[in-house]
Structures are given as C-alpha cells and as structure tokens.
Design a protein around this motif. Structure first.
Motif, PDB file in Angstrom:
ATOM      1  N   THR A   5       0.849  -1.188   0.000  1.00 15.06           N
ATOM      2  CA  THR A   5       0.000   0.000   0.000  1.00 15.06           C
ATOM      3  C   THR A   5       0.892   1.248   0.000  1.00 15.06           C
ATOM      4  O   THR A   5       2.059   1.198   0.369  1.00 15.06           O
ATOM      5  CB  THR A   5      -0.941   0.021   1.224  1.00 15.06           C
ATOM      6  N   SER A  30      -2.302   1.961  -4.784  1.00 18.67           N
ATOM      7  CA  SER A  30      -2.345   3.392  -4.501  1.00 18.67           C
ATOM      8  C   SER A  30      -3.712   3.938  -4.861  1.00 18.67           C
ATOM      9  O   SER A  30      -4.463   3.309  -5.612  1.00 18.67           O
ATOM     10  CB  SER A  30      -1.251   4.139  -5.276  1.00 18.67           C
ATOM     11  N   ARG A  31      -4.024   5.107  -4.338  1.00 16.19           N
ATOM     12  CA  ARG A  31      -5.305   5.726  -4.660  1.00 16.19           C
ATOM     13  C   ARG A  31      -5.304   6.301  -6.065  1.00 16.19           C
ATOM     14  O   ARG A  31      -6.330   6.354  -6.720  1.00 16.19           O
ATOM     15  CB  ARG A  31      -5.628   6.827  -3.651  1.00 16.19           C
ATOM     16  N   ASP A  47      -8.289   2.218  -1.955  1.00 19.72           N
ATOM     17  CA  ASP A  47      -8.210   3.251  -0.925  1.00 19.72           C
ATOM     18  C   ASP A  47      -8.285   2.584   0.446  1.00 19.72           C
ATOM     19  O   ASP A  47      -9.240   1.858   0.740  1.00 19.72           O
ATOM     20  CB  ASP A  47      -9.364   4.242  -1.104  1.00 19.72           C
ATOM     21  N   LEU A  48      -7.296   2.838   1.295  1.00 24.01           N
ATOM     22  CA  LEU A  48      -7.304   2.275   2.643  1.00 24.01           C
ATOM     23  C   LEU A  48      -8.482   2.775   3.466  1.00 24.01           C
ATOM     24  O   LEU A  48      -8.852   2.150   4.466  1.00 24.01           O
ATOM     25  CB  LEU A  48      -5.991   2.601   3.353  1.00 24.01           C
ATOM     26  N   PRO A  51     -11.943  -0.339   3.030  1.00 25.88           N
ATOM     27  CA  PRO A  51     -11.334  -1.672   3.046  1.00 25.88           C
ATOM     28  C   PRO A  51     -11.861  -2.614   1.976  1.00 25.88           C
ATOM     29  O   PRO A  51     -11.102  -3.440   1.452  1.00 25.88           O
ATOM     30  CB  PRO A  51     -11.654  -2.187   4.456  1.00 25.88           C
ATOM     31  N   LEU A  54      -9.983  -2.838  -1.228  1.00 21.06           N
ATOM     32  CA  LEU A  54      -8.697  -3.528  -1.204  1.00 21.06           C
ATOM     33  C   LEU A  54      -8.797  -4.992  -1.586  1.00 21.06           C
ATOM     34  O   LEU A  54      -7.794  -5.613  -1.946  1.00 21.06           O
ATOM     35  CB  LEU A  54      -8.078  -3.432   0.202  1.00 21.06           C
ATOM     36  N   LEU A  66       1.763  -2.219   5.025  1.00 19.33           N
ATOM     37  CA  LEU A  66       0.586  -1.419   5.360  1.00 19.33           C
ATOM     38  C   LEU A  66       0.963  -0.067   5.924  1.00 19.33           C
ATOM     39  O   LEU A  66       1.793   0.037   6.836  1.00 19.33           O
ATOM     40  CB  LEU A  66      -0.262  -2.185   6.385  1.00 19.33           C
ATOM     41  N   GLY A  70      -6.806   5.747   6.711  1.00 18.66           N
ATOM     42  CA  GLY A  70      -8.172   5.308   6.925  1.00 18.66           C
ATOM     43  C   GLY A  70      -8.459   5.154   8.410  1.00 18.66           C
ATOM     44  O   GLY A  70      -7.579   5.329   9.260  1.00 18.66           O
ATOM     45  N   PRO A  73      -8.785  -0.006  10.806  1.00 18.20           N
ATOM     46  CA  PRO A  73      -7.698  -0.990  10.681  1.00 18.20           C
ATOM     47  C   PRO A  73      -8.201  -2.427  10.714  1.00 18.20           C
ATOM     48  O   PRO A  73      -7.659  -3.289  10.008  1.00 18.20           O
ATOM     49  CB  PRO A  73      -6.793  -0.677  11.873  1.00 18.20           C
ATOM     50  N   ILE A  76      -9.389  -3.395   7.296  1.00 25.02           N
ATOM     51  CA  ILE A  76      -8.262  -3.650   6.390  1.00 25.02           C
ATOM     52  C   ILE A  76      -7.662  -5.021   6.655  1.00 25.02           C
ATOM     53  O   ILE A  76      -7.393  -5.800   5.729  1.00 25.02           O
ATOM     54  CB  ILE A  76      -7.189  -2.554   6.569  1.00 25.02           C
ATOM     55  N   PHE A 109      -3.943   1.279  14.958  1.00 21.92           N
ATOM     56  CA  PHE A 109      -3.502   0.327  13.946  1.00 21.92           C
ATOM     57  C   PHE A 109      -2.587  -0.726  14.566  1.00 21.92           C
ATOM     58  O   PHE A 109      -2.702  -1.918  14.275  1.00 21.92           O
ATOM     59  CB  PHE A 109      -2.786   1.054  12.804  1.00 21.92           C
TER      60      PHE A 109
END
Length: 272
Positions: A5, A30-31, A47-48, A51, A54, A66, A70, A73, A76, A109
């Motif tokens: 990420t 990546s975004r 986008d983190l 989730p 992903l 990671l 966001g 966690p 994700i 996180f």
C-alpha cells in the motif's frame, strides 16, 4: 505475492523496486495513477479508507506492507486475511511510544495488528528525510527553506532505509512480533538539512526560522490539532527517546543508516 500500500509514496515506491528486483511478484496499491513504478509490478487502485476496495488487490497475497491510513484498521486486516495474507509489516511512528495521547490513530492500527492473528512487524519511524520535499518549491524559486526550531536536532531517517527494513521483514524469517525504531545515524537540525540540500545543489540555500504559531496554523489545515501539537512538541521540545539514535536499522540490515546528505544528493533534482 506481496501487496504494497502507498506504493507511489517515498517509502512504498522504493519498496516496490526492491521487491521486484528480488524477483518477487508485487501488487502495488495506490489511490491514484501509477507513477515511476517498475513495469513488472501489477498496479491496482484502491483506498485504505475503503477496506472493501482492497479485496481485489489483496486476493492471493501472502504478505502486506501497510500504511496507517483510513479509520478502520480491523476492516483492512479482515480484507487481508480473506485474501490469504499471513504476514503484515506496518509503518507506524515513534510518537506511539513517546506521545501516545497525540498519536492515537497509529496506536489503534498497532493494537489491531497485534490482535489480528497474523504474523506482524511494526516499523516505528522517526521523521523522514523526504519531509524536506516540503521545501521544494521555495528552494527552486528562491533558494530559501523555512521551518520552526531551526537549531533543534532530530535523527531523521532515509525512506530508502525504511523500505529496505520493510523488505527484509517481508521476505526473511526472524522478524515476527518485532517493533523496530528506525532513525538516521545522527541528529540533524532544519538549518543543517537546508545547508545539505545547498551542497547537493552546488549553491547555498538560505534558512528562515518560522514562528511556531504560524506553522501550527498551516498544519491545522491538513491534520487534527492533537497530532499537530504533538508533532510541534517533538520538533521543538523533543524527549530524550525522540532524540535517541536507534541501532535497529543497522541490526536488521547489517549496515549503518544513510546520512541526510545522501538523501539530499539523490533528491537534488526536486530542488533545482
């Protein structure tokens, strides 16, 4: 397969390069659009902060690099487990250990990672040398760098060292459950870092000291007040633990961390 990420960021881009060079299959996440990534890496936009976005990127991955981004966690990590991930390397911050009230987001996180049932490693980084890119426009146009606390030194770390430690933790055994503190080899001040960029450019860069309140107002435009205050406290009144030069980069990699001048020389084009 290893999922990365923040793959277009200062650490992530270098990590993708290292992993691809080691012959690993890599999904770069990546975004935005892929920028300066090896052509052998598969790029997926996600986008983190979401989730579920992903899941296609993590499907079939066995390891994950990671970022703290966001607000979910656990979501994700659930997506990571569903995709087959067994090992996670998280980039966090030294502030989790030194100023937990200011850094509750990365602390959340870290807590989620510890309880997720996956193999994990945490990289607590000091300030990155690449933070100096904030000076790029002013140095390009006026050969001026402005910052508060011009003569307070901190052990900034090269993003290339962070990426190399991350690659080692992703690829090699012996790092499960470790929390590494990553710093550079010496304390450097903002004034010294501006001068080092000048050396890399071959002409002087003038340093201007900014008032604390002015910097705080700028920071509040893009970060919560507690984080801004905590960051300024580290910059202006660092605790002994925040000024400590950690041995962890050398312990993991077998070589000393890179000095700021090396980063400045490699990055000089951004300031020309």
């Amino acid at each position: 397969m290893i999922a990365v990420t923040g793959a277009t960021g200062n650490v992530g881009r270098e990590l993708v390069r290292i992993l691809v060079g080691a012959g690993e299959a890599v999904t770069a996440i990546s975004r935005g659009e892929a920028r300066d990534l090896p052509t052998d890496a598969r790029h997926v936009r996600a986008d983190l902060a979401d989730p579920d976005s992903l899941r296609p990127a993590l499907d079939g991955a066995d390891a994950l690099f990671l970022l703290v981004a966001g607000d979910d966690p656990q979501g994700i990590l659930d997506a990571a487990k569903a995709g087959g991930v067994r090992r996670v390397v998280l980039v966090s911050t030294l502030g989790v250990g030194t100023r937990p009230d200011s850094y509750r987001h990365p602390a959340a996180f870290e807590a989620a990672l510890r309880g997720c049932g996956l193999e994990w490693t945490v990289l607590r980084c000091g300030g990155l040398d690449s933070n100096a890119f904030a000076w790029a426009e002013s140095i390009r146009t006026h050969r001026v760098a402005a910052a508060p606390f011009g003569d307070i030194g901190l052990p900034m770390v090269d993003p290339a060292d962070v990426a190399e430690v991350a690659a080692t933790a992703l690829l090699k055994p012996g790092h499960a459950g470790a929390v590494y503190e990553l710093t550079g080899p010496a304390l450097t001040t903002p004034r010294e870092r501006a001068a080092a960029i000048g050396v890399a450019l071959g002409e002087p860069v003038r340093f201007v000291e900014q008032p604390r309140q002015e910097v705080l107002e700028q920071m509040l435009a893009y970060m919560p007040e507690a984080v801004a205050e905590g960051t300024l406290a580290i910059l202006g009144e660092p605790l002994p633990a925040e000024r400590r030069v950690s041995p962890d980069v050398e312990r993991v990699l077998g070589h000393a961390p890179r000095p700021f001048g090396d980063w400045a020389a490699r990055s000089a084009a951004a300031f020309r």
